[in-house]
Every structure is written in structure tokens, then in C-alpha cells.
Design a protein around this motif. Structure first.
Motif, mmCIF file in Angstrom:
data_model
loop_
_atom_site.group_PDB
_atom_site.id
_atom_site.type_symbol
_atom_site.label_atom_id
_atom_site.label_comp_id
_atom_site.label_asym_id
_atom_site.label_seq_id
_atom_site.Cartn_x
_atom_site.Cartn_y
_atom_site.Cartn_z
ATOM 1 N N ASP A 113 0.841 -1.196 0.000
ATOM 2 C CA ASP A 113 0.000 0.000 0.000
ATOM 3 C C ASP A 113 0.881 1.253 0.000
ATOM 4 O O ASP A 113 1.691 1.452 0.900
ATOM 5 C CB ASP A 113 -0.872 -0.043 1.256
ATOM 6 C CG ASP A 113 -2.061 0.892 1.232
ATOM 7 O OD1 ASP A 113 -2.107 1.804 0.383
ATOM 8 O OD2 ASP A 113 -2.948 0.708 2.095
ATOM 9 N N GLY A 114 0.720 2.091 -1.009
ATOM 10 C CA GLY A 114 1.486 3.330 -1.106
ATOM 11 C C GLY A 114 0.990 4.394 -0.143
ATOM 12 O O GLY A 114 0.055 4.186 0.629
ATOM 13 N N VAL A 115 1.613 5.560 -0.221
ATOM 14 C CA VAL A 115 1.259 6.664 0.664
ATOM 15 C C VAL A 115 1.074 7.929 -0.174
ATOM 16 O O VAL A 115 1.891 8.240 -1.040
ATOM 17 C CB VAL A 115 2.322 6.874 1.771
ATOM 18 C CG1 VAL A 115 3.690 7.166 1.198
ATOM 19 C CG2 VAL A 115 1.903 7.949 2.759
ATOM 20 N N GLY A 116 -0.029 8.634 0.064
ATOM 21 C CA GLY A 116 -0.253 9.907 -0.630
ATOM 22 C C GLY A 116 -0.273 9.753 -2.133
ATOM 23 O O GLY A 116 -0.950 8.908 -2.678
ATOM 24 N N TYR A 117 0.504 10.568 -2.813
ATOM 25 C CA TYR A 117 0.608 10.567 -4.274
ATOM 26 C C TYR A 117 2.037 10.154 -4.648
ATOM 27 O O TYR A 117 2.896 10.019 -3.771
ATOM 28 C CB TYR A 117 0.246 11.953 -4.829
ATOM 29 C CG TYR A 117 0.913 13.079 -4.086
ATOM 30 C CD1 TYR A 117 2.163 13.552 -4.481
ATOM 31 C CD2 TYR A 117 0.319 13.655 -2.968
ATOM 32 C CE1 TYR A 117 2.805 14.563 -3.780
ATOM 33 C CE2 TYR A 117 0.952 14.668 -2.264
ATOM 34 C CZ TYR A 117 2.189 15.114 -2.681
ATOM 35 O OH TYR A 117 2.827 16.103 -1.988
ATOM 36 N N PRO A 118 2.334 9.919 -5.916
ATOM 37 C CA PRO A 118 3.631 9.333 -6.282
ATOM 38 C C PRO A 118 4.866 10.018 -5.712
ATOM 39 O O PRO A 118 5.815 9.342 -5.316
ATOM 40 C CB PRO A 118 3.630 9.392 -7.813
ATOM 41 C CG PRO A 118 2.185 9.242 -8.158
ATOM 42 C CD PRO A 118 1.468 10.031 -7.094
ATOM 43 N N ALA A 119 4.883 11.333 -5.633
ATOM 44 C CA ALA A 119 6.095 12.039 -5.214
ATOM 45 C C ALA A 119 6.207 12.253 -3.703
ATOM 46 O O ALA A 119 7.205 12.810 -3.249
ATOM 47 C CB ALA A 119 6.192 13.382 -5.927
ATOM 48 N N VAL A 120 5.227 11.827 -2.918
ATOM 49 C CA VAL A 120 5.324 12.001 -1.462
ATOM 50 C C VAL A 120 6.625 11.378 -0.977
ATOM 51 O O VAL A 120 6.927 10.234 -1.291
ATOM 52 C CB VAL A 120 4.119 11.369 -0.726
ATOM 53 C CG1 VAL A 120 4.398 11.229 0.768
ATOM 54 C CG2 VAL A 120 2.868 12.191 -0.937
ATOM 55 N N GLY A 121 7.407 12.152 -0.233
ATOM 56 C CA GLY A 121 8.677 11.676 0.291
ATOM 57 C C GLY A 121 9.859 11.898 -0.632
ATOM 58 O O GLY A 121 10.984 11.529 -0.306
ATOM 59 N N ILE A 123 11.568 14.518 -1.421
ATOM 60 C CA ILE A 123 12.630 15.372 -0.882
ATOM 61 C C ILE A 123 13.590 14.569 -0.005
ATOM 62 O O ILE A 123 14.750 14.922 0.151
ATOM 63 C CB ILE A 123 12.052 16.592 -0.116
ATOM 64 C CG1 ILE A 123 13.154 17.616 0.161
ATOM 65 C CG2 ILE A 123 11.362 16.157 1.165
ATOM 66 C CD1 ILE A 123 12.652 18.946 0.680
ATOM 67 N N CYS A 124 13.097 13.447 0.514
ATOM 68 C CA CYS A 124 13.917 12.584 1.369
ATOM 69 C C CYS A 124 14.407 11.344 0.628
ATOM 70 O O CYS A 124 15.039 10.470 1.232
ATOM 71 C CB CYS A 124 13.110 12.164 2.597
ATOM 72 S SG CYS A 124 12.503 13.547 3.568
ATOM 73 N N GLY A 125 14.095 11.236 -0.671
ATOM 74 C CA GLY A 125 14.538 10.082 -1.451
ATOM 75 C C GLY A 125 13.762 8.814 -1.184
ATOM 76 O O GLY A 125 14.227 7.718 -1.515
ATOM 77 N N VAL A 126 12.575 8.942 -0.593
ATOM 78 C CA VAL A 126 11.767 7.767 -0.278
ATOM 79 C C VAL A 126 10.337 7.938 -0.808
ATOM 80 O O VAL A 126 9.369 7.625 -0.135
ATOM 81 C CB VAL A 126 11.779 7.445 1.245
ATOM 82 C CG1 VAL A 126 13.147 6.956 1.684
ATOM 83 C CG2 VAL A 126 11.371 8.658 2.071
ATOM 84 N N ASP A 127 10.237 8.422 -2.058
ATOM 85 C CA ASP A 127 8.929 8.577 -2.690
ATOM 86 C C ASP A 127 8.361 7.211 -3.051
ATOM 87 O O ASP A 127 9.017 6.178 -2.865
ATOM 88 C CB ASP A 127 9.061 9.454 -3.940
ATOM 89 C CG ASP A 127 10.025 8.851 -4.933
ATOM 90 O OD1 ASP A 127 9.591 8.013 -5.747
ATOM 91 O OD2 ASP A 127 11.228 9.193 -4.873
ATOM 92 N N ASN A 128 7.155 7.178 -3.588
ATOM 93 C CA ASN A 128 6.493 5.913 -3.890
ATOM 94 C C ASN A 128 7.244 5.083 -4.931
ATOM 95 O O ASN A 128 7.224 3.858 -4.871
ATOM 96 C CB ASN A 128 5.046 6.153 -4.326
ATOM 97 C CG ASN A 128 4.140 6.381 -3.139
ATOM 98 O OD1 ASN A 128 3.820 5.448 -2.417
ATOM 99 N ND2 ASN A 128 3.730 7.619 -2.923
ATOM 100 N N ALA A 129 7.919 5.715 -5.880
ATOM 101 C CA ALA A 129 8.710 4.946 -6.855
ATOM 102 C C ALA A 129 9.880 4.273 -6.145
ATOM 103 O O ALA A 129 10.184 3.106 -6.417
ATOM 104 C CB ALA A 129 9.200 5.853 -7.983
#
Length: 180
Positions: A113-121, A123-129
């Protein structure tokens, strides 16, 4: 054979990612998979309270972890930028280990299960991708109902994953968001 890993992401917060995960898990059980063959994990979250998915998994004997190794709390980004958290690589390694553990044994399909939208995180290098890559998962995008804006949003969001080498299997348009 390792478990198939399906990462459910959305084009925004509150679009129904967890509801889709719940539907997938329920459908897998109804189609003949045993609880031991299915697992669920939410490797990053902004909310630490129990969810319906967590309750469903517990009630049905599905191996699950509804609060993964990454919790985005108020001030998380500032602490990360100040060097007061683990590095991106360390967080992603924890995600990889957690997903590998929850997808092991008899598990054939692991729903991530992902979080928010694809780019969430991002800035910290831990986005959904980055999370999907750490999980070894392909992506299904959950999007709001509609035609023009819904398809445009899918194309934009899919490009986020595809540009990072993450396969996108398709989209689920959440019609439950339509108010009649």
C-alpha cells in the motif's frame, strides 16, 4: 517462486488506495487463495492508527504490517534535511527487508500500500517509486473517477514511475468518489 508484489499507489491522498488494497485482498481470498498465500504491508505512512485493512487482515489470518518502517510525522522532512534521521538508503533497506519478510514463505501475492501521491517523500529520497523499487513491485495507480482529468492525472503519475524504471500495470478509477 517468489511472491508477486503489487504496489498500489494513488494520484493524490485519500483517493482510495487502502480501499482498493482491501478489495484486492478480499478478491484473492474469494478466488481461492488461502490467507497464508496473501500478505499486506504499508511500508510508509502518515497515520499510525489501525486501519480497516489491518483489521481485515487480522480477522482473516493474513500476514500484515500496517505501519511500516517509515512514518512521516510532523517535522520529518526538516529532521531529514538536518541529518537527524536515517539516510534514504537506510530507510529503503528497511522497507526492502520488511517487504521481503512479509512476502516470504507460502505467500504468492503481496499487496504493498502506497502513501499519498507518487512524489510524497521525494525530498527525502523515499517517494512511492523508491518504495516500489525497494519492494520489488509493479504499480497499479488508483485515480479519481472521470475522463479527461482522470486520464491526464494517470499519464502524469505513471510517467513518475516509468521514468524511474518501475513498471505500471494500469489504473483503477475509484467511482466511489462520485457524489450523486
Amino acid at each position: 517462486m517468489p511472491a508477486v508484489r503489487l504496489f498500489v499507489s494513488g494520484n493524490r491522498s485519500q483517493v482510495g488506495k487502502s480501499s482498493v488494497c482491501l478489495g484486492i485482498l478480499g478478491s484473492l481470498l474469494r478466488s481461492g487463495f488461502s490467507p497464508a498465500e496473501v500478505s499486506y504491508i504499508k511500508p510508509a505512512t502518515q497515520c499510525t492508527k489501525a486501519t480497516l485493512v489491518a483489521e481485515f487482515c487480522q480477522r482473516n489470518g493474513i500476514r500484515s504490517q500496517h505501519i511500516g518502517p517509515i512514518v512521516y510525522y510532523s517535522g520529518f522532512t526538516r529532521k531529514f534535511l538536518n541529518g537527524d534521521t536515517e539516510s534514504s538508503a537506510e530507510m529503503l533497506e528497511k522497507v526492502r527487508v520488511a517487504v521481503d519478510a512479509i512476502a516470504s514463505g507460502d505467500v504468492k501475492i503481496c499487496v504493498v500500500d502506497g502513501v499519498g501521491y507518487p512524489a510524497v517523500g521525494s525530498i527525502c529520497g523515499v517517494d512511492n517509486a523508491a518504495l516500489a523499487r525497494a519492494a520489488g513491485a509493479a504499480v497499479v495507480l488508483v485515480a479519481k473517477a472521470g475522463v479527461g482529468d482522470a486520464i491526464d492525472s494517470f499519464n502524469l503519475d505513471a510517467s513518475w514511475f516509468l521514468a524511474r524504471g518501475i513498471p505500471v500495470l494500469g489504473a483503477i478509477y475509484n467511482l466511489s468518489l462520485i457524489h450523486i
